[in-house]
Scaffold this active site. Sequence first.
Site, PDB file in Angstrom:
ATOM      1  N   LEU A  41       0.829  -1.208   0.000  1.00 47.89           N
ATOM      2  CA  LEU A  41       0.000   0.000   0.000  1.00 47.89           C
ATOM      3  C   LEU A  41       0.863   1.257   0.000  1.00 47.89           C
ATOM      4  O   LEU A  41       0.508   2.260  -0.604  1.00 47.89           O
ATOM      5  CB  LEU A  41      -0.939  -0.002   1.211  1.00 47.89           C
ATOM      6  CG  LEU A  41      -2.278  -0.710   1.000  1.00 47.89           C
ATOM      7  CD1 LEU A  41      -3.021  -0.879   2.314  1.00 47.89           C
ATOM      8  CD2 LEU A  41      -3.147   0.063   0.011  1.00 47.89           C
ATOM      9  N   ASN A  65      10.144  -3.954   3.683  1.00 44.60           N
ATOM     10  CA  ASN A  65      10.019  -5.074   2.752  1.00 44.60           C
ATOM     11  C   ASN A  65      10.927  -4.838   1.546  1.00 44.60           C
ATOM     12  O   ASN A  65      10.832  -3.805   0.890  1.00 44.60           O
ATOM     13  CB  ASN A  65       8.546  -5.170   2.332  1.00 44.60           C
ATOM     14  CG  ASN A  65       8.241  -6.363   1.459  1.00 44.60           C
ATOM     15  OD1 ASN A  65       8.847  -6.555   0.418  1.00 44.60           O
ATOM     16  ND2 ASN A  65       7.251  -7.151   1.873  1.00 44.60           N
ATOM     17  N   SER A  91       6.242 -12.186  -5.124  1.00 39.68           N
ATOM     18  CA  SER A  91       5.416 -11.406  -6.043  1.00 39.68           C
ATOM     19  C   SER A  91       5.381 -12.107  -7.396  1.00 39.68           C
ATOM     20  O   SER A  91       6.427 -12.514  -7.909  1.00 39.68           O
ATOM     21  CB  SER A  91       5.983  -9.994  -6.215  1.00 39.68           C
ATOM     22  OG  SER A  91       5.322  -9.336  -7.283  1.00 39.68           O
ATOM     23  N   LYS A  93       8.390 -13.690   2.942  1.00 39.09           N
ATOM     24  CA  LYS A  93       7.014 -13.629   2.437  1.00 39.09           C
ATOM     25  C   LYS A  93       6.852 -14.613   1.290  1.00 39.09           C
ATOM     26  O   LYS A  93       7.578 -14.550   0.297  1.00 39.09           O
ATOM     27  CB  LYS A  93       6.657 -12.216   1.973  1.00 39.09           C
ATOM     28  CG  LYS A  93       5.164 -12.074   1.636  1.00 39.09           C
ATOM     29  CD  LYS A  93       4.741 -10.624   1.557  1.00 39.09           C
ATOM     30  CE  LYS A  93       3.233 -10.488   1.399  1.00 39.09           C
ATOM     31  NZ  LYS A  93       2.795  -9.085   1.412  1.00 39.09           N
ATOM     32  N   THR A  97       7.269  -2.942  -1.318  1.00 42.03           N
ATOM     33  CA  THR A  97       8.602  -3.489  -1.509  1.00 42.03           C
ATOM     34  C   THR A  97       9.501  -2.444  -2.172  1.00 42.03           C
ATOM     35  O   THR A  97       9.110  -1.777  -3.123  1.00 42.03           O
ATOM     36  CB  THR A  97       8.538  -4.753  -2.367  1.00 42.03           C
ATOM     37  OG1 THR A  97       7.758  -5.742  -1.683  1.00 42.03           O
ATOM     38  CG2 THR A  97       9.898  -5.308  -2.683  1.00 42.03           C
TER      39      THR A  97
END
Length: 342
Positions: A67, A142, A178, A220, A89
Amino acid sequence: MFSSLYPLARASLFKMDAEDAHHLTLRMLGAAGRTGLACALSPRVPDAPRTVMGLSFRNPVGLAAGLDKDGAAIDGFAALGFGFIEVGTVTPRAQPGNPRPRLFRLPEADAIINRMGFNNSGVDQFVKNVQAARYRGVLGLNIGKNADTPIERAADDYLYCLERVYPFASYVTINISSPNTKNLRQLQGAGELDALLAALKDKQRRLADLHGKLVPLALKIAPDLDDEQVKEIAATLLRHDIEGVIATNTTLSREAVKGLPHADEAGGLSGRPVFDASNAVIRKLRAELGDAVPIIGVGGIFSGEDARAKLAAGAALVQLYTGFIYRGPALVAECVKAIARG
């Protein structure tokens, strides 16, 4: 007041292009955070303290990365009652990400598809933004790799970012999941992950000696993993003493949104459709990890009961992203209160 006004604001924002609305919201939150207006208008969120990864959390409900990629609105988000904030990120060098349009709402499914591609201003600007924030709660930073860095050299990008953000982070998240950076998810493979985590753990130890503090690392991971892959990842986390794992990122599956407008857009799907898949990965991780590595659960939380379900699956903390976009700040307080009730 933010909570009561949000339905009206959302109606206007959802008439805009999704990415334009996102940038407008970030600018408004950034300004509200700088002026203190966010604190004055924010909902009251009770304390529900937790200690996880050796860190003290005001409450177990956090903001997920993505976000606020550049850390430009940390104070604004913090004022909304989150128990912790994760930004990024970020990559070593600034990059534009994928071409627009790259962000799509699927309101019929309470979902979003994005193929942003780690668009960010680079780690140097990111660190400046983090340093400028007044927030002193738990802050996760991140990190990822640049799109033009060969996958064989990915570790170089992660190591560089880790060194740059380490002094300013409460914890650092290693984003290898991702779907929008070519070949990135290859790093979840057993051999690739083992080598990456070995290098990062060695760097973490040296940085801990240099700065006099150990900053936890969290990995993650994706929801699109089979049982054997989850077992391999869990074993690698244990082998390298990684302090946390975040489950999960967005999914490539479109099973739950077939036939909806934008459902065939490339990218990662988030929101309600990923809830069950995320919970399944959390349960598998907990079975493999026991209590050795805490799990941060993210994916499809739209209510307090959803947050409780993540904890029941095995998460120690939860994060909000798409649910926050659809529900607004009221969701933070609702989740904290539901968890506090036990």
